[in-house]
Design an enzyme around this catalytic site. Structure first.
Site, PDB file in Angstrom:
ATOM      1  N   ASP A 168       5.816  -1.344  -3.023  1.00 33.28           N
ATOM      2  CA  ASP A 168       6.974   0.289  -2.444  1.00 33.28           C
ATOM      3  C   ASP A 168       7.718  -0.781  -1.147  1.00 33.28           C
ATOM      4  O   ASP A 168       7.995  -1.397  -1.814  1.00 33.28           O
ATOM      5  CB  ASP A 168       4.866   0.352  -1.505  1.00 33.28           C
ATOM      6  CG  ASP A 168       5.233   1.875  -0.568  1.00 33.28           C
ATOM      7  OD1 ASP A 168       6.114   2.119   0.315  1.00 33.28           O
ATOM      8  OD2 ASP A 168       4.566   2.786  -0.795  1.00 33.28           O
ATOM      9  N   HIS A 217       6.756   2.660   4.900  1.00 29.33           N
ATOM     10  CA  HIS A 217       5.638   4.113   3.856  1.00 29.33           C
ATOM     11  C   HIS A 217       4.355   3.039   3.509  1.00 29.33           C
ATOM     12  O   HIS A 217       3.356   3.357   2.985  1.00 29.33           O
ATOM     13  CB  HIS A 217       6.552   4.134   3.186  1.00 29.33           C
ATOM     14  CG  HIS A 217       6.468   5.183   2.330  1.00 29.33           C
ATOM     15  ND1 HIS A 217       5.791   5.143   0.670  1.00 29.33           N
ATOM     16  CD2 HIS A 217       7.111   6.220   2.039  1.00 29.33           C
ATOM     17  CE1 HIS A 217       5.835   5.342  -0.108  1.00 29.33           C
ATOM     18  NE2 HIS A 217       6.200   7.352   0.966  1.00 29.33           N
ATOM     19  N   SER A 414       3.217  10.663  -2.210  1.00 30.46           N
ATOM     20  CA  SER A 414       3.262   9.161  -2.031  1.00 30.46           C
ATOM     21  C   SER A 414       1.771   8.879  -1.725  1.00 30.46           C
ATOM     22  O   SER A 414       1.254   7.977  -1.332  1.00 30.46           O
ATOM     23  CB  SER A 414       3.831   8.580  -1.121  1.00 30.46           C
ATOM     24  OG  SER A 414       5.557   8.204  -1.286  1.00 30.46           O
TER      25      SER A 414
END
Ligand SMILES: [Zn+2]
Length: 457
Positions: A168, A217, A414
């Site tokens: 990520d 994220h 996600s």
């Protein structure tokens, strides 16, 4: 005429952001930039061909065994432009078997067709993989949280003994201020989440200090995973370095390098991917796919993407051909009564899990909003499939909001992906089963977790 702020119009803004970030990081070769595919997506004169993916200009991807032949074919067709192979450092040459060819100003789709058709040489654009969408953004922008952690933090040491590597955006500085990401000593010790920790302030805009798009994220994903399975051993790689994106061969190289150094974990969690030219699997991931078959104790759990469409999203769509090795995860709406508006879908999606308005670890600071307030769904503007989807938001473009306590509320496939990863990890601890066997049980509906049961489609 384009309606305002559809999934497609957002794509062009994201593409621009990607190019600005790539330039600042000097992340792309020479004068290359990110362009929009498929063929014709960038040509207003051709009418409206929706943009589906981003790719690197002036380059095509081929297998290394085909490099010399491909260069001969390309030169024979047009000798006026340079063509050469991009060399990899010695230590990387055996890790991946694809190579980039620089083709200058030639038409990339003409070259691909020429190679595929005349010489049967597989060639593709070099696609950008992004944190969960060809739309190049999460399903929505992070907002101040309204409620408590979602999913809630489990009080049980689910996931003990299970290793997960998340590919990520890495971990933000100070991520371990959140107890569920930090080490906990005591009767039920929990290891600290580890990974590529970004420099202080790396996630902030240099001009106004606001939080960059897609920053946080990886931290958010790790937080969701550890809330479901708090004792899981987690490593978060920053494979997607350009505001949550990276080129397919480069991301695969980082994955192969990481797995070589750390060993293959029980689960690889990949909250990222892309649509591709002609919906073909990613050529840049062929080495990973081959090696995954050689590591029977490792499972890939990958996001299905946030474009609200049924075209395959890669590498998640590998779940259709190798369902024992890959689980692809779509998102459910917050009430669990159906698919989230943004979630991709189709036979290639293995399972759906909650993906709307998750609340978890983020960055303390101010977020500056890139998109206009909306009163309708971006994906179903005229005929909403349900009320209250996360597209409908009162925040205006340019508005700045504080995200207190380094927490945010955010939506996307996600974040459904680490829920499924965590549930598999928890089930492994409880049953002693290996990850692929645990996933098989999950997909057959034999997995029951009190907080989330009944939410599977
Ligand atoms: Zn919506």
């Amino acid at each position: 005429m384009r309606s305002h702020d559809t999934a497609d119009t957002r794509f062009w803004q994201q593409l621009n952001d990607l190019n600005v970030a790539a330039k600042a990081l000097n992340a792309l070769p020479g004068d290359s930039c990110a362009l929009a595919g498929p063929k014709g997506a960038d040509d207003p004169g051709l009418g409206r061909i929706p943009a589906a993916y981003a790719y690197l200009s002036e380059h095509v991807l081929v297998h290394r065994d085909n490099v010399d032949r491909a260069i001969r074919v390309i030169r024979r067709d047009d000798a006026s432009e340079p063509v050469h192979v991009a060399l990899l450092p010695d230590e990387d040459r055996d890790l991946i078997s694809v190579r980039r060819l620089f083709i200058g100003r030639r038409d990339i789709y003409h070259v691909i067709e020429l190679l595929n058709r005349e010489e049967d040489i597989e060639a593709t654009p070099v696609h950008f993989i992004s944190v969960a969408t060809g739309n190049l953004c999460s399903a929505d922008e992070p907002v101040p949280r309204i409620g408590p952690l979602n999913p809630p933090l489990s009080a049980l040491p689910h996931g003990r003994g299970v290793k997960v590597v998340v590919f990520d955006t890495g971990l933000v500085d100070g991520y371990d201020r959140h107890s569920w990401l930090a080490e906990i000593n005591g009767p039920r010790p929990i290891p600290k989440v580890d990974g590529d920790v970004l420099k202080p302030g790396a996630e902030l805009d240099v001009d106004d200090g606001s939080i960059l798009p897609h920053a946080g994220h990886g931290t958010f994903v790790a937080g969701v995973l550890r809330c479901v399975a708090p004792a899981t051993t987690v490593y978060v790689s920053d494979a997607m370095k350009i505001i949550g994106a990276g080129l397919e061969d480069q991301v695969c190289l980082v994955i192969m390098r990481t797995l070589k150094a750390m060993g293959w974990p029980d689960i690889i969690c990949l909250p990222a991917g892309t649509s591709t030219d002609h919906d073909k699997p990613l050529l840049g991931f062929s080495d990973f796919r081959r090696d995954l078959a050689d590591h029977p104790d490792t499972l890939l759990v990958a996001a299905a993407g946030n474009d609200g469409k049924d075209e395959p999203f890669w590498p998640a769509a590998l779940a259709e051909s190798i369902p024992d090795m890959v689980v692809s995860v779509g998102a459910l709406r917050a009430d669990g009564r159906g698919r989230a508006c943004f979630s991709n879908y189709g036979d290639w999606v293995s399972v759906y899990a909650p993906g709307e308005r998750m609340v978890n670890a983020f960055i303390e600071g101010t977020y500056s909003y890139d998109y206009d307030a909306r009163t309708t769904c971006r994906f179903h503007p005229h005929n909403p499939s349900y009320l209250g989807c996360p597209c409908v938001a009162p925040i205006s473009k340019g508005e700045k909001l504080d995200l207190p306590d380094a927490l945010a509320q955010w939506s996307g496939t996600s974040f459904a992906t680490p829920i499924v990863t965590g549930l598999i990890a928890a089930y492994m601890t409880r049953t002693g089963k290996k990850s692929r066997e645990a996933a098989k049980d999950l997909l057959q509906g034999r997995l029951a977790i009190p907080d989330l049961s009944g939410l599977w489609l």
